[in-house]
Design a protein around this motif. Structure first.
Motif, mmCIF file in Angstrom:
data_model
loop_
_atom_site.group_PDB
_atom_site.id
_atom_site.type_symbol
_atom_site.label_atom_id
_atom_site.label_comp_id
_atom_site.label_asym_id
_atom_site.label_seq_id
_atom_site.Cartn_x
_atom_site.Cartn_y
_atom_site.Cartn_z
ATOM 1 N N ARG A 1 0.782 -0.966 -0.188
ATOM 2 C CA ARG A 1 0.354 -0.396 -0.373
ATOM 3 C C ARG A 1 0.625 2.022 -0.313
ATOM 4 O O ARG A 1 1.966 1.582 1.063
ATOM 5 N N ASN A 2 0.630 1.952 -0.558
ATOM 6 C CA ASN A 2 0.880 3.270 -0.747
ATOM 7 C C ASN A 2 0.960 4.501 -0.373
ATOM 8 O O ASN A 2 -0.408 5.312 -0.554
ATOM 9 N N MET B 1 1.403 7.674 -0.427
ATOM 10 C CA MET B 1 0.486 8.865 -1.085
ATOM 11 C C MET B 1 -0.138 8.662 -1.821
ATOM 12 O O MET B 1 -0.871 9.503 -1.442
ATOM 13 N N ALA B 2 -0.209 7.498 -2.590
ATOM 14 C CA ALA B 2 -1.357 7.652 -3.095
ATOM 15 C C ALA B 2 -2.655 7.187 -2.035
ATOM 16 O O ALA B 2 -3.756 7.865 -2.580
ATOM 17 N N ARG B 3 -2.654 6.666 -1.181
ATOM 18 C CA ARG B 3 -3.736 6.752 0.187
ATOM 19 C C ARG B 3 -3.735 8.503 0.364
ATOM 20 O O ARG B 3 -5.222 9.168 0.729
ATOM 21 N N GLY C 1 -3.696 10.959 -1.299
ATOM 22 C CA GLY C 1 -4.302 12.183 -1.806
ATOM 23 C C GLY C 1 -5.162 11.177 -3.141
ATOM 24 O O GLY C 1 -6.487 12.203 -3.580
ATOM 25 N N PHE C 2 -6.029 9.956 -2.190
ATOM 26 C CA PHE C 2 -7.289 9.818 -2.527
ATOM 27 C C PHE C 2 -8.179 10.914 -2.142
ATOM 28 O O PHE C 2 -8.513 10.268 -0.992
ATOM 29 N N ARG D 1 -10.426 1.559 -5.825
ATOM 30 C CA ARG D 1 -8.900 2.465 -5.705
ATOM 31 C C ARG D 1 -8.731 1.800 -3.929
ATOM 32 O O ARG D 1 -8.094 1.834 -3.584
ATOM 33 N N THR E 1 -8.110 -1.201 -2.201
ATOM 34 C CA THR E 1 -6.400 -1.407 -2.909
ATOM 35 C C THR E 1 -5.701 -0.122 -1.569
ATOM 36 O O THR E 1 -4.874 -1.099 -2.162
ATOM 37 N N LEU E 2 -6.286 1.077 -1.404
ATOM 38 C CA LEU E 2 -5.368 1.429 -0.924
ATOM 39 C C LEU E 2 -5.985 1.772 0.804
ATOM 40 O O LEU E 2 -4.729 1.971 1.402
#
Length: 101
Positions: free
Chosen positions: A1-2, A4-6, A8-9, A46, A49-50
């Protein structure tokens, strides 16, 4: 799990068609519903996944068809631990809070 992606979600999704299409008046009712559901499905996948723990989907009131379609998808998804469509100070009754495992 990223992380940074989480971070920004966006945990809030507004499914009003004016937010999803540049030409909503040209869409049939069926096309509108399909676009809303495709958008919802991709967003929920998404989030899972996050590892996002909770979300809000704004579906509005209308006839309730979109809300019922969303509820059916949530009921069938093993990653959804629950959801509630109660009055919320920001959304009224036009949004559902979703809880993920």
């Amino acid at each position: 799990r990223n992380p940074m992606a989480r971070a920004g979600f966006d945990t809030e999704l507004d499914l009003h068609i004016e937010r999803l299409s540049t030409k909503p008046a040209k869409l049939t009712g069926g096309e509108t519903l399909q676009l809303q559901l495709r958008t919802f499905d991709a967003w929920l996948d998404r989030a899972i996944t996050l590892g996002v723990p909770s979300l809000f989907v704004i579906h509005g009131l209308g006839t309730g068809r979109l809300r019922q379609e969303i509820f059916s998808r949530l009921d069938a998804n093993p990653h959804v631990s629950g959801y509630q469509n109660e009055f919320h100070h920001k959304y009224g009754f036009g949004a559902t809070e979703i809880f993920l495992d």
